[in-house]
Design an enzyme around this catalytic site. Structure first.
Site, PDB file in Angstrom:
ATOM      1  N   ASP A 242      38.397  32.601  35.944  1.00  0.00           N
ATOM      2  CA  ASP A 242      38.832  33.715  35.096  1.00  0.00           C
ATOM      3  C   ASP A 242      38.095  33.727  33.755  1.00  0.00           C
ATOM      4  O   ASP A 242      38.714  33.808  32.690  1.00  0.00           O
ATOM      5  CB  ASP A 242      40.346  33.649  34.841  1.00  0.00           C
TER       6      ASP A 242
ATOM      7  N   GLU B 269      43.355  43.493  38.838  1.00  0.00           N
ATOM      8  CA  GLU B 269      43.756  42.594  37.733  1.00  0.00           C
ATOM      9  C   GLU B 269      42.538  42.213  36.899  1.00  0.00           C
ATOM     10  O   GLU B 269      41.438  42.675  37.174  1.00  0.00           O
ATOM     11  CB  GLU B 269      44.418  41.339  38.302  1.00  0.00           C
TER      12      GLU B 269
END
Ligand code: 6LW
Length: 559
Positions: free
Chosen positions: A36, A209
């Site tokens: 991420d 997301e």
């Protein structure tokens, strides 16, 4: 390629290497579980952050001048008062952060799942100290990201529940956005759904997301992960002339995925997505994103790692890695650079040794959850890391005496020299290769029938149980103690020990590494090698002393 071109290429490489210039970089730029990634640029300085889940300190901050040599400069969450992770499973806690800069202030937005949810932390110096988290209860979801518009307004966007919290299908999520007051650090105005489902809701896209917004050529570009963070992962892009939308999906989405490629290709990089963009001072665009390196099929133990690839703008839309089908292990360097920073290596094959002779732990070491007692020291015995034996074990969700280094390669080895003596069979110290509380192997020194032994344990699938895989009585032990080694070779680990340095004795060969893979163990992290000591739920006053820790990465793809 004709002879002249080949000659020119060799001359270029030779010149660059003589001048210390790096002409190409290796991917992943941050090897090991660094998922991420989010990046921002301030002048000629780049900053990058990653998720850390239930490891502590939380959210490492990396700095680079050239996008390829990264140095850890601190952590956003490095005070127990900021982040108490005790009780959290290893893949809970800190999910995806985003780093942004505006008017002299750095902002990191992130989520503590099973905790107070979304927050923003600020700092004027990215190496810290960072503020305590300011919670944002109005934002219900994960992966918050800020966008500073050029009219002075700020927006917070994040992954959230489907409309009316009524999913049309499993994985149906939205990207929502609210105006955000930087002064008050809170949401202002109404929340609106700017993406419902994903690039085409008729195709039931899952897990939209990791959203980020950029402004370019009069458009607001919104990029986001889609497909879920496994094999079907991808990155998609939308654009709008207005910040509040409507956002139109790029007809050629996804702008990054590896899911359609031949799964039997050599050295595959898979599960790519969750990207962020950065524009260099020279106006080039680059993307960081997560990816995985399976050793076979979809089995990987090194977790989701940070990769870098070029972005090119085509017909007014950004595309990641447009010149190749496969994400590459090597790209030309984005910015002429020379290997100046002496940071702990993070990419390609390398050997690193920590002799524990500094007065502080290297920033790359990880604790499992927030330490609330002083159970380790670099001063008890100078040049040694001492760990107190305590009741918590790494099968639980407390904070064990465990300090870990990420597994950053499919092949390689770790070793340590350990001075530890005990007459009690419950007292054990050594190296653990750890994916989560029910998936690890522990190579340790202990006692059996009052005899010193070296043992190898495999965690049980129910918390707390474990299976003895191998045990070897130790005859004479020199004063400098015992050395332990774990050797990783893709889908196997082999375990060694020695009481005479450099003559290794094999305790157990070719132990199944798939047991520690994300595919079998689940979760969002990757394996780590932990220096670990425990009294297995008993009281103890004993200590284990680690003289050094050596890490060697030997991945074939970099040879
Ligand atoms: C992260 C989200 C995700 O918040 O998993 O699957 C979460 N993708 O973007 C943890 O990495």
């Amino acid at each position: 390629m004709n002879k002249l071109l080949i000659t020119l290429l060799f001359i270029t490489i030779a010149y660059s290497q003589c001048s210390g210039q790096t002409v190409r970089f290796t991917n992943p730029i941050l090897a090991g579980f660094y998922p991420d990634p989010s990046i921002c640029r301030v002048g000629s300085d780049y900053y990058l952050v990653n998720s850390t889940f239930s490891y502590y300190p939380g959210i490492p901050v990396f700095h680079s001048k050239d996008l390829i040599h990264w140095e850890a400069i601190g952590h956003v969450m490095n005070r127990s008062g900021q982040l108490n992770l005790i009780g959290a499973g290893v893949s809970r806690g800190i999910f995806a952060p985003a780093i942004r800069f505006n008017n002299g202030v750095f902002y990191v937005t992130c989520t503590v799942v099973d905790g107070k949810g979304n927050f923003v932390a600020t700092a004027t110096d990215p190496s810290g100290p960072w503020s305590d988290p300011v919670w944002i209860p109005q934002a219900n979801g994960i992966d918050p990201s800020l966008f500073f518009d050029d009219n002075g307004k700020t927006y917070l966007l994040y992954n959230s529940v489907p409309p009316d919290d009524k999913p049309l299908y499993d994985g149906h999520r939205t990207i929502r956005m609210s105006e955000f007051s930087i002064a008050e650090k809170k949401v202002i105005g109404d929340e609106e759904i700017i993406i419902n489902g994903g690039s085409d809701i008729n195709k039931k896209p899952v897990w939209i997301e990791g959203p980020h917004i950029f402004k370019k050529d009069g458009y607001y570009f919104l990029i986001a992960a889609e497909g879920g963070t496994e094999y079907n992962h991808s990155e998609v892009v939308f654009r709008s002339k207005k910040i509040e939308g409507p956002y139109i999906s790029y007809e050629k989405n996804p702008i990054l995925t590896q899911r359609n490629l031949n799964p039997n290709r050599k050295n595959p990089i898979t599960s790519t997505g969750h990207a962020d963009f950065v524009e260099t001072e020279s106006g080039e665009w680059w993307s960081v994103f997560l990816g995985c390196r399976p050793y076979v099929s979809d089995y990987y133990n090194t977790g989701r790692e940070t990769f870098l690839a070029p972005v090119k703008w085509k017909d007014g839309w950004p595309v990641i890695n447009p010149d190749h089908e496969e994400v590459q292990y090597y790209y030309p360097t984005p910015i002429p650079s020379s290997d100046k920073n002496n940071a702990t290596p993070l990419s390609g094959n390398f050997v690193s040794t920590d002799n524990f002779d500094a007065d502080k732990l290297n920033l790359s070491w990880l604790f499992l959850r927030t330490p609330v007692e002083n159970w380790y020291s670099l001063n008890d015995r100078k040049g040694f890391l001492s760990l107190s034996l305590r009741p918590p074990t790494c099968s639980g969700t407390d904070n064990p005496s465990f300090i870990a280094h990420r597994q950053q390669h499919l092949s390689g080895n770790v070793s340590t020299s350990l001075d530890f003596t005990s007459q009690l069979e419950n007292e054990k110290a050594g190296i653990v290769v750890f994916q989560n509380e029910t998936h690890y192997y522990f190579l340790c020194k202990s006692t059996e029938n009052k005899q010193p032994v070296v043992q190898l344990f495999k965690s049980g699938v129910d918390s707390g149980s474990s299976e003895l895989l191998a045990s070897q009585k130790l005859e004479s032990i020199p004063k400098e103690g015992i050395q332990l080694k774990i050797e990783a070779k893709g889908n196997t680990y082999s375990f060694y020990y020695t009481t005479k340095s450099s003559v290794w004795s094999l305790l157990k060969a070719d132990v199944d590494a798939k047991f520690l893979s994300t595919k079998e163990a689940g979760g969002f992290v990757g394996c780590v090698y932990g220096l670990y000591a425990t009294s297995n739920s008993q009281v103890s006053v004993n200590k284990a002393y680690f003289d050094w820790f050596r890490y060697a990465g030997e991945d074939q793809v970099y040879k």
